[in-house]
Enzyme design. Sequence first.
Site: not given
Length: 277
Positions: A26, A29, A151
């Site tokens: 998504h 990423h 992340g």
Amino acid sequence: MQIVWTAADLEEFHGGVCVPTMGALHEGHLSLIRRAREEADAHAAPLPVVVTIFVNPAQFAPGEDFARYPRTFEADCTRAESCGADVVFAPEVGEVYPQGVEAPIDPRVVIPEVARQPGLEEKSRPQFFIGVCRVVHRLFEMVKPRAAVFGEKDYQQLLTIRAMVREMALPVEILSEPTVREEDGLAMSSRNVYLAPPQRKRALALSKALKAARSASSVAEAESAMRSILLANQVEIDYAVVRDAHTLMPIESLALPARALVAGRVGPVRLIDNMAV
Ligand code: PAF
């Protein structure tokens, strides 16, 4: 862009910038892949960008969503390519774990304190960081990257990987990117697809709680504001805490860099989120 399934086919991509994922890519990423591209292009001779897609059985507990984890391989490859990936590495389980996933973990792998002490993710998912450290170490062994991007959405995971790399003296620079959110504040996650519309609305309580924590003037006030917002939205709270941003251990005051972290269930879905406070 190439797609490869074996470590042997990765040789020409050694020394690059790696983005480890479990697929179902998504916008979150994609921001990691774009960052990897930027880093790779900052070198006189651009480095390769390697996106790995591997749903790692070792980090799922029995009863978790390993079998039904979203798998969208073709779309993932298109997205990875559009963000500048040079290669997608999508190994089979046997390539990653030649002795089998049940075999003991490589004894060299360090599971750092930040993965064992804070009483956060590791409390509800005791195998999780062991599985994450095991796979990230193994992926690094195969991809041999110079740098890798993770992340901040999985904040304890990010600190765990940084600490593992430092303690094992692995030659990989760990870079991080902020959480990408939907317009209404929901942190992007591959698991958001499990949320039915009314649950999707209640899930907003996580980011609202974190925002409330940011405007609180003490740890106790922040934690109590988070709990009330989560409870009012029927989120089954796992934790809602403000911790030291580096060690994730409890703190008494907001003087040092601190991080608010929440985890809870909305219907059948366990969600996590965090923000700097
Ligand atoms: O964050 C993830 O998607 C996974 O935990 C990771 C780092 C790719 C390891 O499987």
